[in-house]
Design a protein around this motif. Structure first.
Motif, PDB file in Angstrom:
ATOM      1  N   VAL A   1       0.853  -1.179   0.000  1.00  0.00           N
ATOM      2  CA  VAL A   1       0.000   0.000   0.000  1.00  0.00           C
ATOM      3  C   VAL A   1       0.894   1.235   0.000  1.00  0.00           C
ATOM      4  CG1 VAL A   1      -1.721   1.306   1.305  1.00  0.00           C
ATOM      5  CG2 VAL A   1      -1.836  -1.181   1.244  1.00  0.00           C
ATOM      6  N   SER A   2       0.642   2.145  -0.925  1.00  0.00           N
ATOM      7  CA  SER A   2       1.408   3.376  -0.984  1.00  0.00           C
ATOM      8  C   SER A   2       0.867   4.386   0.016  1.00  0.00           C
ATOM      9  CB  SER A   2       1.336   3.969  -2.389  1.00  0.00           C
ATOM     10  OG  SER A   2       1.963   5.235  -2.404  1.00  0.00           O
ATOM     11  N   THR A   3       1.769   5.018   0.740  1.00  0.00           N
ATOM     12  CA  THR A   3       1.386   6.072   1.678  1.00  0.00           C
ATOM     13  C   THR A   3       1.894   7.431   1.202  1.00  0.00           C
ATOM     14  OG1 THR A   3       3.375   5.736   3.011  1.00  0.00           O
ATOM     15  CG2 THR A   3       1.426   4.463   3.630  1.00  0.00           C
ATOM     16  N   SER A   4       2.500   7.478   0.021  1.00  0.00           N
ATOM     17  CA  SER A   4       3.160   8.696  -0.447  1.00  0.00           C
ATOM     18  C   SER A   4       2.196   9.848  -0.721  1.00  0.00           C
ATOM     19  CB  SER A   4       3.991   8.410  -1.702  1.00  0.00           C
ATOM     20  OG  SER A   4       3.152   7.978  -2.750  1.00  0.00           O
ATOM     21  N   GLY A   5       0.929   9.579  -0.970  1.00  0.00           N
ATOM     22  CA  GLY A   5      -0.023  10.641  -1.245  1.00  0.00           C
ATOM     23  C   GLY A   5      -0.592  11.283   0.002  1.00  0.00           C
ATOM     24  N   PHE A   6      -0.112  10.873   1.166  1.00  0.00           N
ATOM     25  CA  PHE A   6      -0.653  11.369   2.431  1.00  0.00           C
ATOM     26  C   PHE A   6       0.466  11.992   3.258  1.00  0.00           C
ATOM     27  CE2 PHE A   6      -3.174   7.729   1.065  1.00  0.00           C
ATOM     28  CZ  PHE A   6      -4.440   8.271   1.044  1.00  0.00           C
ATOM     29  N   SER A   7       0.084  12.881   4.165  1.00  0.00           N
ATOM     30  CA  SER A   7       1.073  13.473   5.062  1.00  0.00           C
ATOM     31  C   SER A   7       0.489  13.552   6.470  1.00  0.00           C
ATOM     32  CB  SER A   7       1.475  14.869   4.573  1.00  0.00           C
ATOM     33  OG  SER A   7       0.355  15.728   4.569  1.00  0.00           O
ATOM     34  N   GLY A   8       1.369  13.739   7.429  1.00  0.00           N
ATOM     35  CA  GLY A   8       0.948  13.882   8.812  1.00  0.00           C
ATOM     36  C   GLY A   8       0.189  12.669   9.323  1.00  0.00           C
ATOM     37  N   GLU A   9      -0.884  12.949  10.048  1.00  0.00           N
ATOM     38  CA  GLU A   9      -1.666  11.872  10.652  1.00  0.00           C
ATOM     39  C   GLU A   9      -2.380  11.020   9.605  1.00  0.00           C
ATOM     40  OE1 GLU A   9      -3.682  11.577  15.007  1.00  0.00           O
ATOM     41  OE2 GLU A   9      -3.924  13.465  13.938  1.00  0.00           O
ATOM     42  N   GLU A  10      -2.743  11.605   8.480  1.00  0.00           N
ATOM     43  CA  GLU A  10      -3.360  10.822   7.404  1.00  0.00           C
ATOM     44  C   GLU A  10      -2.376   9.770   6.904  1.00  0.00           C
ATOM     45  OE1 GLU A  10      -4.692  13.635   4.477  1.00  0.00           O
ATOM     46  OE2 GLU A  10      -6.428  14.218   5.683  1.00  0.00           O
ATOM     47  N   ARG A  11      -1.119  10.120   6.826  1.00  0.00           N
ATOM     48  CA  ARG A  11      -0.094   9.158   6.410  1.00  0.00           C
ATOM     49  C   ARG A  11       0.033   8.033   7.444  1.00  0.00           C
ATOM     50  NH1 ARG A  11       4.690   9.653   2.901  1.00  0.00           N
ATOM     51  NH2 ARG A  11       6.055   7.909   3.416  1.00  0.00           N
ATOM     52  N   GLU A  12      -0.061   8.369   8.729  1.00  0.00           N
ATOM     53  CA  GLU A  12      -0.009   7.352   9.783  1.00  0.00           C
ATOM     54  C   GLU A  12      -1.148   6.350   9.623  1.00  0.00           C
ATOM     55  OE1 GLU A  12       0.183   9.055  13.715  1.00  0.00           O
ATOM     56  OE2 GLU A  12       1.602  10.587  13.044  1.00  0.00           O
ATOM     57  N   VAL A  13      -2.333   6.844   9.282  1.00  0.00           N
ATOM     58  CA  VAL A  13      -3.485   5.970   9.067  1.00  0.00           C
ATOM     59  C   VAL A  13      -3.221   5.048   7.874  1.00  0.00           C
ATOM     60  CG1 VAL A  13      -5.921   5.897   8.393  1.00  0.00           C
ATOM     61  CG2 VAL A  13      -5.147   7.513  10.151  1.00  0.00           C
ATOM     62  N   ALA A  14      -2.772   5.633   6.757  1.00  0.00           N
ATOM     63  CA  ALA A  14      -2.463   4.827   5.573  1.00  0.00           C
ATOM     64  C   ALA A  14      -1.362   3.818   5.879  1.00  0.00           C
ATOM     65  CB  ALA A  14      -2.073   5.731   4.405  1.00  0.00           C
ATOM     66  N   GLN A  15      -0.393   4.209   6.693  1.00  0.00           N
ATOM     67  CA  GLN A  15       0.689   3.297   7.070  1.00  0.00           C
ATOM     68  C   GLN A  15       0.160   2.127   7.901  1.00  0.00           C
ATOM     69  OE1 GLN A  15       4.011   3.430   6.005  1.00  0.00           O
ATOM     70  NE2 GLN A  15       3.892   1.343   6.818  1.00  0.00           N
ATOM     71  N   THR A  16      -0.821   2.382   8.753  1.00  0.00           N
ATOM     72  CA  THR A  16      -1.431   1.303   9.534  1.00  0.00           C
ATOM     73  C   THR A  16      -2.060   0.269   8.604  1.00  0.00           C
ATOM     74  OG1 THR A  16      -1.825   2.756  11.415  1.00  0.00           O
ATOM     75  CG2 THR A  16      -3.189   0.767  11.272  1.00  0.00           C
ATOM     76  N   ILE A  17      -2.735   0.735   7.572  1.00  0.00           N
ATOM     77  CA  ILE A  17      -3.340  -0.182   6.598  1.00  0.00           C
ATOM     78  C   ILE A  17      -2.243  -0.934   5.848  1.00  0.00           C
ATOM     79  CG2 ILE A  17      -4.750  -0.317   4.512  1.00  0.00           C
ATOM     80  CD1 ILE A  17      -6.352   2.087   5.716  1.00  0.00           C
ATOM     81  N   SER A  18      -1.170  -0.240   5.508  1.00  0.00           N
ATOM     82  CA  SER A  18      -0.038  -0.889   4.858  1.00  0.00           C
ATOM     83  C   SER A  18       0.583  -1.956   5.758  1.00  0.00           C
ATOM     84  CB  SER A  18       1.011   0.162   4.477  1.00  0.00           C
ATOM     85  OG  SER A  18       2.115  -0.441   3.847  1.00  0.00           O
ATOM     86  N   ASN A  19       0.714  -1.644   7.049  1.00  0.00           N
ATOM     87  CA  ASN A  19       1.268  -2.617   8.001  1.00  0.00           C
ATOM     88  C   ASN A  19       0.374  -3.847   8.124  1.00  0.00           C
ATOM     89  OD1 ASN A  19       3.291  -0.749   8.469  1.00  0.00           O
ATOM     90  ND2 ASN A  19       2.466  -0.072  10.427  1.00  0.00           N
TER      91      ASN A  19
END
Length: 153
Positions: free
Chosen positions: A38-56
């Motif tokens: 899952v790419s998290t590059s389109g997000f920043s800050g806390e939104e990126r943390e959320v996307a990273q959780t899905i990636s994890n």
């Protein structure tokens, strides 16, 4: 044979009802099983943390690591409900992950809600199922400073 399967496809009706009673967040595993990163590059800050959780969650699902999924990816209330079932969270996740085929998915958007201890997030995710893109909503909450998956609808 080439049909994509989700968690609901491989579960019996009694199993689906039991998981529904447990909160059904294991549907997240059906979204994320064996997919590309899952790419998290389109997000920043806390939104990126959320996307990273899905990636994890996706990475742990791909690895078949039920212990990591229960410990790191799912919200505490979800784990508690799954631990009340025979075999507990680890066995419930392990059983379902072993039956999920590959799916590609993307996080389309993240919406943050609330403040402080009441902070929640909703991620719109699209995954391929039977050759078509299907939208899903992944709900997350912040526990001890980390985002955790609380449900998928």
């Amino acid at each position: 044979m080439g049909r994509w399967r989700t968690l609901c496809d491989v579960m019996s009706a009694p199993s689906r009802r039991a998981l529904a009673l447990l909160g059904a967040p294991l549907l997240a595993a059906s979204l994320l099983g064996c997919a590309n990163k899952v790419s998290t590059s389109g997000f920043s800050g806390e939104e990126r943390e959320v996307a990273q959780t899905i990636s994890n969650l996706q990475a742990d699902t791909t690895a078949g690591d039920a212990q990591k999924i229960c410990r790191n990816d799912l919200a505490g209330a979800v784990v508690a409900r799954l631990n009340a079932a025979p075999g507990g969270c680890k066995q419930a996740v392990k059983t379902q992950v072993s039956e999920v085929d590959s799916l590609n998915m993307t996080v389309q958007s993240v919406q943050l809600n609330g403040k402080g201890a009441q902070r929640t997030a909703t991620a719109r995710v699209k995954s391929v199922y039977e050759g078509k893109m299907r939208p899903r909503t992944v709900s997350l909450l912040k526990e001890v400073g980390k985002w955790k998956v609380s449900s998928v609808s």
